[in-house]
Design a protein around this motif. Sequence first.
Motif, PDB file in Angstrom:
ATOM      1  N   PHE A 206       0.821  -1.253  -0.008  1.00 18.60           N
ATOM      2  CA  PHE A 206      -0.051  -0.095  -0.133  1.00 18.60           C
ATOM      3  C   PHE A 206       1.036   1.257  -0.108  1.00 18.60           C
ATOM      4  CE2 PHE A 206      -2.596  -3.325   2.149  1.00 18.60           C
ATOM      5  CZ  PHE A 206      -3.581  -3.099   1.542  1.00 18.60           C
ATOM      6  N   PRO A 207       0.488   2.114  -0.574  1.00 20.89           N
ATOM      7  CA  PRO A 207       1.127   3.636  -0.465  1.00 20.89           C
ATOM      8  C   PRO A 207       0.602   4.132   0.763  1.00 20.89           C
ATOM      9  CG  PRO A 207      -0.791   3.683  -2.106  1.00 20.89           C
ATOM     10  CD  PRO A 207      -0.663   2.223  -1.476  1.00 20.89           C
ATOM     11  N   PHE A 208       1.711   4.756   1.772  1.00 23.94           N
ATOM     12  CA  PHE A 208       0.910   5.248   2.933  1.00 23.94           C
ATOM     13  C   PHE A 208       1.145   6.585   2.836  1.00 23.94           C
ATOM     14  CE2 PHE A 208       0.811   1.288   4.437  1.00 23.94           C
ATOM     15  CZ  PHE A 208       0.563   1.162   6.037  1.00 23.94           C
ATOM     16  N   THR A 209       1.391   7.286   1.693  1.00 31.05           N
ATOM     17  CA  THR A 209       1.387   8.742   1.634  1.00 31.05           C
ATOM     18  C   THR A 209       0.955   8.804   0.324  1.00 31.05           C
ATOM     19  OG1 THR A 209       3.199   9.102   3.087  1.00 31.05           O
ATOM     20  CG2 THR A 209       2.567  11.006   1.683  1.00 31.05           C
ATOM     21  N   THR A 210      -0.190   9.868   0.119  1.00 33.56           N
ATOM     22  CA  THR A 210      -0.714  10.205  -1.324  1.00 33.56           C
ATOM     23  C   THR A 210      -0.990  11.600  -1.221  1.00 33.56           C
ATOM     24  OG1 THR A 210      -2.088   8.067  -1.074  1.00 33.56           O
ATOM     25  CG2 THR A 210      -2.688   9.706  -2.649  1.00 33.56           C
ATOM     26  N   GLU A 211      -0.473  12.127  -2.545  1.00 31.64           N
ATOM     27  CA  GLU A 211      -0.766  13.826  -2.594  1.00 31.64           C
ATOM     28  C   GLU A 211      -1.618  13.712  -3.846  1.00 31.64           C
ATOM     29  OE1 GLU A 211       3.506  15.287  -1.275  1.00 31.64           O
ATOM     30  OE2 GLU A 211       3.263  14.981  -3.264  1.00 31.64           O
ATOM     31  N   VAL A 212      -2.897  14.525  -3.356  1.00 31.16           N
ATOM     32  CA  VAL A 212      -3.927  14.665  -4.601  1.00 31.16           C
ATOM     33  C   VAL A 212      -4.100  16.253  -4.872  1.00 31.16           C
ATOM     34  CG1 VAL A 212      -6.306  14.203  -4.975  1.00 31.16           C
ATOM     35  CG2 VAL A 212      -5.022  12.785  -3.396  1.00 31.16           C
ATOM     36  N   GLU A 213      -4.054  16.448  -6.274  1.00 28.54           N
ATOM     37  CA  GLU A 213      -4.327  17.955  -6.636  1.00 28.54           C
ATOM     38  C   GLU A 213      -5.319  17.854  -7.677  1.00 28.54           C
ATOM     39  OE1 GLU A 213      -1.583  21.203  -8.895  1.00 28.54           O
ATOM     40  OE2 GLU A 213      -0.654  19.205  -8.543  1.00 28.54           O
ATOM     41  N   SER A 214      -6.587  18.707  -7.563  1.00 24.27           N
ATOM     42  CA  SER A 214      -7.698  18.983  -8.395  1.00 24.27           C
ATOM     43  C   SER A 214      -7.936  20.420  -8.617  1.00 24.27           C
ATOM     44  CB  SER A 214      -8.540  18.002  -7.936  1.00 24.27           C
ATOM     45  OG  SER A 214     -10.000  18.404  -8.664  1.00 24.27           O
ATOM     46  N   PRO A 215      -8.430  20.603  -9.659  1.00 26.50           N
ATOM     47  CA  PRO A 215      -8.969  22.232  -9.524  1.00 26.50           C
ATOM     48  C   PRO A 215     -10.029  22.441  -8.548  1.00 26.50           C
ATOM     49  CG  PRO A 215      -8.699  21.246 -11.802  1.00 26.50           C
ATOM     50  CD  PRO A 215      -8.465  20.181 -10.716  1.00 26.50           C
ATOM     51  N   ALA A 216     -10.731  21.387  -8.005  1.00 25.36           N
ATOM     52  CA  ALA A 216     -11.872  21.521  -7.199  1.00 25.36           C
ATOM     53  C   ALA A 216     -11.305  21.671  -5.597  1.00 25.36           C
ATOM     54  CB  ALA A 216     -12.745  20.203  -7.251  1.00 25.36           C
ATOM     55  N   MET A 217     -10.095  21.515  -5.622  1.00 24.28           N
ATOM     56  CA  MET A 217      -9.563  21.788  -4.169  1.00 24.28           C
ATOM     57  C   MET A 217      -8.604  22.939  -4.059  1.00 24.28           C
ATOM     58  SD  MET A 217      -8.774  17.811  -2.872  1.00 24.28           S
ATOM     59  CE  MET A 217      -7.348  17.763  -4.070  1.00 24.28           C
ATOM     60  N   PRO A 218      -8.614  23.748  -2.994  1.00 23.43           N
ATOM     61  CA  PRO A 218      -7.494  24.858  -2.592  1.00 23.43           C
ATOM     62  C   PRO A 218      -6.374  24.197  -2.399  1.00 23.43           C
ATOM     63  CG  PRO A 218      -8.969  24.397  -0.752  1.00 23.43           C
ATOM     64  CD  PRO A 218      -9.320  23.439  -1.873  1.00 23.43           C
ATOM     65  N   GLY A 219      -5.593  23.879  -3.143  1.00 23.36           N
ATOM     66  CA  GLY A 219      -4.207  23.398  -3.187  1.00 23.36           C
ATOM     67  C   GLY A 219      -4.026  21.893  -3.048  1.00 23.36           C
ATOM     68  N   VAL A 220      -2.873  21.332  -2.723  1.00 20.05           N
ATOM     69  CA  VAL A 220      -2.555  20.121  -2.653  1.00 20.05           C
ATOM     70  C   VAL A 220      -3.087  19.240  -1.287  1.00 20.05           C
ATOM     71  CG1 VAL A 220      -1.035  18.024  -2.774  1.00 20.05           C
ATOM     72  CG2 VAL A 220      -0.644  20.188  -4.175  1.00 20.05           C
ATOM     73  N   MET A 221      -3.645  18.361  -1.304  1.00 29.14           N
ATOM     74  CA  MET A 221      -4.311  17.390  -0.047  1.00 29.14           C
ATOM     75  C   MET A 221      -3.348  16.392  -0.064  1.00 29.14           C
ATOM     76  SD  MET A 221      -7.663  15.853   1.023  1.00 29.14           S
ATOM     77  CE  MET A 221      -7.684  14.502  -0.350  1.00 29.14           C
ATOM     78  N   THR A 222      -2.792  15.982   1.319  1.00 33.60           N
ATOM     79  CA  THR A 222      -1.818  14.823   1.453  1.00 33.60           C
ATOM     80  C   THR A 222      -2.387  13.857   2.312  1.00 33.60           C
ATOM     81  OG1 THR A 222       0.214  16.208   1.232  1.00 33.60           O
ATOM     82  CG2 THR A 222       0.468  14.310   2.570  1.00 33.60           C
ATOM     83  N   MET A 223      -2.687  12.440   2.011  1.00 33.38           N
ATOM     84  CA  MET A 223      -3.198  11.759   2.710  1.00 33.38           C
ATOM     85  C   MET A 223      -2.050  10.604   3.283  1.00 33.38           C
ATOM     86  SD  MET A 223      -6.502  12.077   2.722  1.00 33.38           S
ATOM     87  CE  MET A 223      -7.192  10.303   3.243  1.00 33.38           C
ATOM     88  N   VAL A 224      -2.074  10.704   4.725  1.00 31.94           N
ATOM     89  CA  VAL A 224      -0.956   9.723   5.396  1.00 31.94           C
ATOM     90  C   VAL A 224      -1.804   8.992   6.107  1.00 31.94           C
ATOM     91  CG1 VAL A 224       0.693   9.595   7.081  1.00 31.94           C
ATOM     92  CG2 VAL A 224       0.460  11.840   5.762  1.00 31.94           C
ATOM     93  N   VAL A 225      -1.666   7.546   5.503  1.00 27.70           N
ATOM     94  CA  VAL A 225      -2.081   6.478   6.230  1.00 27.70           C
ATOM     95  C   VAL A 225      -1.615   5.846   7.700  1.00 27.70           C
ATOM     96  CG1 VAL A 225      -2.529   3.951   6.111  1.00 27.70           C
ATOM     97  CG2 VAL A 225      -2.791   5.194   4.003  1.00 27.70           C
ATOM     98  N   LYS A 226      -2.660   5.871   8.571  1.00 24.87           N
ATOM     99  CA  LYS A 226      -1.943   5.639  10.047  1.00 24.87           C
ATOM    100  C   LYS A 226      -2.191   3.916  10.274  1.00 24.87           C
ATOM    101  CE  LYS A 226      -1.547   9.974  10.920  1.00 24.87           C
ATOM    102  NZ  LYS A 226      -0.753  10.607  11.195  1.00 24.87           N
ATOM    103  N   ASN A 227      -2.819   3.327   9.772  1.00 26.69           N
ATOM    104  CA  ASN A 227      -3.281   1.825   9.788  1.00 26.69           C
ATOM    105  C   ASN A 227      -4.167   1.212   8.770  1.00 26.69           C
ATOM    106  OD1 ASN A 227      -3.183  -0.524  11.528  1.00 26.69           O
ATOM    107  ND2 ASN A 227      -5.331  -0.213  11.920  1.00 26.69           N
ATOM    108  N   VAL A 228      -3.889   0.014   8.310  1.00 24.87           N
ATOM    109  CA  VAL A 228      -4.646  -0.724   7.277  1.00 24.87           C
ATOM    110  C   VAL A 228      -5.134  -1.851   7.684  1.00 24.87           C
ATOM    111  CG1 VAL A 228      -4.518  -1.650   4.977  1.00 24.87           C
ATOM    112  CG2 VAL A 228      -3.409   0.667   5.560  1.00 24.87           C
ATOM    113  N   GLU A 229      -6.143  -2.192   7.740  1.00 26.88           N
ATOM    114  CA  GLU A 229      -6.771  -3.774   7.996  1.00 26.88           C
ATOM    115  C   GLU A 229      -7.173  -4.466   6.604  1.00 26.88           C
ATOM    116  OE1 GLU A 229      -9.706  -4.369  11.367  1.00 26.88           O
ATOM    117  OE2 GLU A 229      -9.365  -2.126  11.898  1.00 26.88           O
ATOM    118  N   VAL A 230      -6.703  -5.759   6.401  1.00 23.58           N
ATOM    119  CA  VAL A 230      -7.142  -6.197   5.436  1.00 23.58           C
ATOM    120  C   VAL A 230      -8.201  -7.371   5.504  1.00 23.58           C
ATOM    121  CG1 VAL A 230      -6.199  -7.545   3.222  1.00 23.58           C
ATOM    122  CG2 VAL A 230      -4.753  -6.113   4.157  1.00 23.58           C
ATOM    123  N   ASN A 231      -9.203  -7.201   4.871  1.00 23.74           N
ATOM    124  CA  ASN A 231     -10.184  -8.370   4.770  1.00 23.74           C
ATOM    125  C   ASN A 231     -10.895  -8.249   6.380  1.00 23.74           C
ATOM    126  OD1 ASN A 231     -10.025  -9.172   2.347  1.00 23.74           O
ATOM    127  ND2 ASN A 231      -8.809 -10.622   2.574  1.00 23.74           N
TER     128      ASN A 231
END
Length: 244
Positions: A206-231
């Motif tokens: 899994f990518p634990f850091t994701t940077e999202v950029e869109s004209p619909a958002m004011p700037g870049v949003m950074t998503m940092v994953v803290k925990n993942v549960e599978v199934n």
Amino acid sequence: MRSQSFLKLLVMMVLAFIIQSKTVQAQSVDEIINKHVAAMGGDKYTGIKSIKIESSAQIMGMDLPSSTTIVQGRGLISKTTVQGSDIVQAIDGKTGWMINPMAGQSGATPLTEDQVKMSAGQLDLTGLHNYKSKGYTAELTGEDKVEGAPVYVVKVDMGNGTVATHYISKDTYYILKSVMNTTAQGQEVELKTNFSNFKQVDGITFPFTTEVESPAMPGVMTMVVKNVEVNPTVDESIFAMPKN
């Protein structure tokens, strides 16, 4: 006559070269995608039935806790806390709903068809695995670099009006960047996403850091994953729109 015969032979050779090039390209695309799926976890990756992610969204100096639960092909629900209020968005099959106190909503309201369409892709947890059976077409359009890392550029048409261009690492075969183009409310929307800080959970990458950029958002949003549960076991009633 000899010149005509030579011309015919030349044309045939050119056509054969074009056909061969397309065949080689198709094989190269499949090889790249297969290696990508293997890098993400192979059989374990394609065995994902549900997932729960705890993360934090960072935008405009704010830190917004978020949790998302997804059941493969069935539904998703995401809750983000903003200034003490919970914004909830869900997909229940082919419909969806939202509760947004920041917009003055005290109860759940249905999502529009375009909003459901833009979120529906998140219901597929297996990515490019068996992409042809999903109705996708893929094309290797060239090579490039993402922050100095050499990548293959693979364009994927999802057949529903959405086209995604994936930048796949030539070293790890992880997707380092995606550019998605779709149409919402009659306007073309482009979403750019960068992926990094890859980690394995139960043999799945899994990518634990994701940077999202869109004209619909004011700037870049950074998503940092803290925990993942599978199934995890999920009560699918959580996807149903609550009665106001």
